[in-house]
Motif scaffolding. Sequence first.
Motif, PDB file in Angstrom:
ATOM      1  N   ASP A 139     -84.715  22.086 -78.270  1.00 46.84           N
ATOM      2  CA  ASP A 139     -85.485  22.432 -79.461  1.00 46.84           C
ATOM      3  C   ASP A 139     -85.920  23.893 -79.412  1.00 46.84           C
ATOM      4  OD1 ASP A 139     -85.220  19.868 -80.410  1.00 46.84           O
ATOM      5  OD2 ASP A 139     -87.176  19.197 -79.696  1.00 46.84           O
ATOM      6  N   ILE A 140     -86.343  24.355 -78.239  1.00 43.48           N
ATOM      7  CA  ILE A 140     -86.730  25.758 -78.097  1.00 43.48           C
ATOM      8  C   ILE A 140     -85.552  26.667 -78.416  1.00 43.48           C
ATOM      9  CG2 ILE A 140     -87.463  27.550 -76.480  1.00 43.48           C
ATOM     10  CD1 ILE A 140     -88.928  25.310 -74.929  1.00 43.48           C
ATOM     11  N   LEU A 141     -84.404  26.372 -77.815  1.00 38.77           N
ATOM     12  CA  LEU A 141     -83.238  27.231 -78.006  1.00 38.77           C
ATOM     13  C   LEU A 141     -82.685  27.138 -79.425  1.00 38.77           C
ATOM     14  CD1 LEU A 141     -81.436  26.857 -74.570  1.00 38.77           C
ATOM     15  CD2 LEU A 141     -82.796  28.762 -75.417  1.00 38.77           C
ATOM     16  N   THR A 142     -82.849  25.987 -80.078  1.00 32.19           N
ATOM     17  CA  THR A 142     -82.455  25.878 -81.487  1.00 32.19           C
ATOM     18  C   THR A 142     -83.260  26.860 -82.327  1.00 32.19           C
ATOM     19  OG1 THR A 142     -81.860  23.544 -81.269  1.00 32.19           O
ATOM     20  CG2 THR A 142     -82.350  24.329 -83.479  1.00 32.19           C
ATOM     21  N   THR A 143     -84.569  26.899 -82.085  1.00 33.34           N
ATOM     22  CA  THR A 143     -85.435  27.812 -82.838  1.00 33.34           C
ATOM     23  C   THR A 143     -85.104  29.258 -82.518  1.00 33.34           C
ATOM     24  OG1 THR A 143     -87.207  26.159 -82.885  1.00 33.34           O
ATOM     25  CG2 THR A 143     -87.836  28.456 -83.259  1.00 33.34           C
ATOM     26  N   VAL A 144     -84.900  29.577 -81.244  1.00 38.00           N
ATOM     27  CA  VAL A 144     -84.564  30.942 -80.851  1.00 38.00           C
ATOM     28  C   VAL A 144     -83.218  31.353 -81.450  1.00 38.00           C
ATOM     29  CG1 VAL A 144     -83.961  32.422 -78.889  1.00 38.00           C
ATOM     30  CG2 VAL A 144     -85.944  30.892 -78.755  1.00 38.00           C
ATOM     31  N   TYR A 145     -82.264  30.429 -81.437  1.00 37.88           N
ATOM     32  CA  TYR A 145     -80.937  30.720 -81.993  1.00 37.88           C
ATOM     33  C   TYR A 145     -81.046  31.047 -83.486  1.00 37.88           C
ATOM     34  CZ  TYR A 145     -75.911  30.224 -82.859  1.00 37.88           C
ATOM     35  OH  TYR A 145     -74.605  30.448 -83.215  1.00 37.88           O
ATOM     36  N   PHE A 146     -81.874  30.282 -84.201  1.00 41.19           N
ATOM     37  CA  PHE A 146     -82.081  30.543 -85.627  1.00 41.19           C
ATOM     38  C   PHE A 146     -82.617  31.957 -85.836  1.00 41.19           C
ATOM     39  CE2 PHE A 146     -84.777  30.667 -89.382  1.00 41.19           C
ATOM     40  CZ  PHE A 146     -83.961  30.122 -90.357  1.00 41.19           C
ATOM     41  N   LEU A 147     -83.568  32.364 -85.022  1.00 44.05           N
ATOM     42  CA  LEU A 147     -84.137  33.705 -85.139  1.00 44.05           C
ATOM     43  C   LEU A 147     -83.131  34.774 -84.743  1.00 44.05           C
ATOM     44  CD1 LEU A 147     -87.627  32.842 -83.632  1.00 44.05           C
ATOM     45  CD2 LEU A 147     -87.174  33.461 -86.014  1.00 44.05           C
ATOM     46  N   MET A 148     -82.253  34.475 -83.781  1.00 45.78           N
ATOM     47  CA  MET A 148     -81.220  35.422 -83.398  1.00 45.78           C
ATOM     48  C   MET A 148     -80.185  35.601 -84.501  1.00 45.78           C
ATOM     49  SD  MET A 148     -80.524  34.694 -79.335  1.00 45.78           S
ATOM     50  CE  MET A 148     -81.651  35.354 -78.094  1.00 45.78           C
ATOM     51  N   GLN A 149     -79.984  34.571 -85.313  1.00 47.39           N
ATOM     52  CA  GLN A 149     -79.067  34.699 -86.443  1.00 47.39           C
ATOM     53  C   GLN A 149     -79.618  35.693 -87.463  1.00 47.39           C
ATOM     54  OE1 GLN A 149     -76.026  33.331 -86.976  1.00 47.39           O
ATOM     55  NE2 GLN A 149     -76.029  32.398 -84.952  1.00 47.39           N
ATOM     56  N   LYS A 150     -80.945  35.738 -87.596  1.00 47.37           N
ATOM     57  CA  LYS A 150     -81.559  36.685 -88.526  1.00 47.37           C
ATOM     58  C   LYS A 150     -81.423  38.116 -88.026  1.00 47.37           C
ATOM     59  CE  LYS A 150     -85.065  34.075 -91.054  1.00 47.37           C
ATOM     60  NZ  LYS A 150     -86.494  34.073 -91.471  1.00 47.37           N
ATOM     61  N   ASN A 151     -81.541  38.287 -86.723  1.00 50.48           N
ATOM     62  CA  ASN A 151     -81.394  39.602 -86.106  1.00 50.48           C
ATOM     63  C   ASN A 151     -80.681  39.432 -84.777  1.00 50.48           C
ATOM     64  OD1 ASN A 151     -81.492  42.165 -85.058  1.00 50.48           O
ATOM     65  ND2 ASN A 151     -83.706  42.155 -84.674  1.00 50.48           N
ATOM     66  N   PRO A 152     -79.348  39.616 -84.760  1.00 52.24           N
ATOM     67  CA  PRO A 152     -78.582  39.376 -83.528  1.00 52.24           C
ATOM     68  C   PRO A 152     -79.009  40.254 -82.352  1.00 52.24           C
ATOM     69  CG  PRO A 152     -77.124  39.508 -85.427  1.00 52.24           C
ATOM     70  CD  PRO A 152     -78.467  39.941 -85.896  1.00 52.24           C
ATOM     71  N   LYS A 153     -79.776  41.313 -82.604  1.00 56.02           N
ATOM     72  CA  LYS A 153     -80.209  42.183 -81.520  1.00 56.02           C
ATOM     73  C   LYS A 153     -81.582  41.796 -80.968  1.00 56.02           C
ATOM     74  CE  LYS A 153     -77.496  46.239 -82.790  1.00 56.02           C
ATOM     75  NZ  LYS A 153     -76.649  46.112 -81.585  1.00 56.02           N
ATOM     76  N   VAL A 154     -82.168  40.724 -81.483  1.00 50.91           N
ATOM     77  CA  VAL A 154     -83.481  40.301 -80.986  1.00 50.91           C
ATOM     78  C   VAL A 154     -83.374  39.902 -79.522  1.00 50.91           C
ATOM     79  CG1 VAL A 154     -83.242  37.870 -81.639  1.00 50.91           C
ATOM     80  CG2 VAL A 154     -85.519  38.871 -81.480  1.00 50.91           C
ATOM     81  N   LYS A 155     -84.426  40.178 -78.768  1.00 50.64           N
ATOM     82  CA  LYS A 155     -84.464  39.821 -77.349  1.00 50.64           C
ATOM     83  C   LYS A 155     -85.608  38.844 -77.119  1.00 50.64           C
ATOM     84  CE  LYS A 155     -81.182  42.725 -76.370  1.00 50.64           C
ATOM     85  NZ  LYS A 155     -80.898  43.147 -77.739  1.00 50.64           N
ATOM     86  N   LEU A 156     -85.342  37.858 -76.291  1.00 49.04           N
ATOM     87  CA  LEU A 156     -86.376  36.925 -75.864  1.00 49.04           C
ATOM     88  C   LEU A 156     -86.881  37.357 -74.501  1.00 49.04           C
ATOM     89  CD1 LEU A 156     -87.987  34.244 -76.028  1.00 49.04           C
ATOM     90  CD2 LEU A 156     -85.983  33.094 -75.078  1.00 49.04           C
ATOM     91  N   TRP A 157     -88.146  37.792 -74.453  1.00 49.49           N
ATOM     92  CA  TRP A 157     -88.774  38.154 -73.185  1.00 49.49           C
ATOM     93  C   TRP A 157     -89.525  36.923 -72.703  1.00 49.49           C
ATOM     94  CZ3 TRP A 157     -91.335  43.673 -74.066  1.00 49.49           C
ATOM     95  CH2 TRP A 157     -90.321  44.584 -74.391  1.00 49.49           C
ATOM     96  N   SER A 158     -89.109  36.402 -71.580  1.00 47.01           N
ATOM     97  CA  SER A 158     -89.655  35.115 -71.148  1.00 47.01           C
ATOM     98  C   SER A 158     -89.971  35.122 -69.657  1.00 47.01           C
ATOM     99  CB  SER A 158     -88.652  33.992 -71.449  1.00 47.01           C
ATOM    100  OG  SER A 158     -89.157  32.742 -71.058  1.00 47.01           O
ATOM    101  N   THR A 159     -91.077  34.490 -69.303  1.00 43.18           N
ATOM    102  CA  THR A 159     -91.418  34.266 -67.909  1.00 43.18           C
ATOM    103  C   THR A 159     -91.527  32.770 -67.668  1.00 43.18           C
ATOM    104  OG1 THR A 159     -93.740  34.599 -68.548  1.00 43.18           O
ATOM    105  CG2 THR A 159     -92.634  36.423 -67.446  1.00 43.18           C
TER     106      THR A 159
END
Length: 221
Positions: A139-159
Amino acid sequence: MYVWPCAVVLAQYLWFHRGSLPGKAVLEIGAGVSLPGIVAAKCGAEVTLSDSSELPHCLEICRQSCQMNNLPQVRVVGLTWGHVSQDLLALPPQDIILASDVFFEPEGKPFFLLSSQFNHRYNGIKSLLRSLFFPDFEDILTTVYFLMQKNPKVKLWSTYQIRSADWSLEALLYKWDMKCVHIPLESFGADKEDIAESALPGRHTVEMLVISFAKDNLNYT
C-alpha cells in the motif's frame, strides 16, 4: 505519538541538505509528530504533512505540531496508503517524499523469504502469506508509485530501523521498478548516539535510503 529514532536521523539528513530545500515541494507520509516535515518547512520547503485519513487523532497531532512551531502555511491532509482519494489526486507534483520508519518488519518472516520455500504450484499459498506478512508495504509503495507518476524525478527520503537481519525491501522495490541508494550515516553527521542534543537515536541501528524510479540514473553523495 512519539518521536522515533528514525525521525531524528531523517531530520538530520534534511538539515544537512537544508540549502537545497527552499521552494521544494515536500510531502511527509505517515507523519505523526512530523519532526522531519517540520524541519523541512523551517528550511524553506513547501511542506504538506499527511497521515491516515482513518486516524483523525494523528492528523490532529500534525496540526498541533504546525501550531507549536508557528507554521500556519503547512498543509495537513489525510492520505490512506493504497487508496486513491480526492486529497491524493489534488496533490501537486512533489519533489521529495519523506518517510520515517514506515517500513518496519511485520510479525513473522517476510513473504519474499518464505516464498523461496515454495514452487510455482503454490501461488495461492504465497499470495495468502503476502497478505498476512505484508499488510502495509504494498500500500505504501502503491501510493509512492502514484506520486512518482506525477513527477518521475521525485525522490523518497526514508529512514528505517533495522530490527532483523532477515528483512529487506529490495524485492518489493524491484517489483515496483524502483531502486534505492543507501546513504552512509557518517556522510551527514548521523553516525552517533545523540544528534542535535537529542537522546535519540541512541544505540538503535537506522538506515537512510533514497528511493527513486529504477530508470533514474542520478547519483547521490
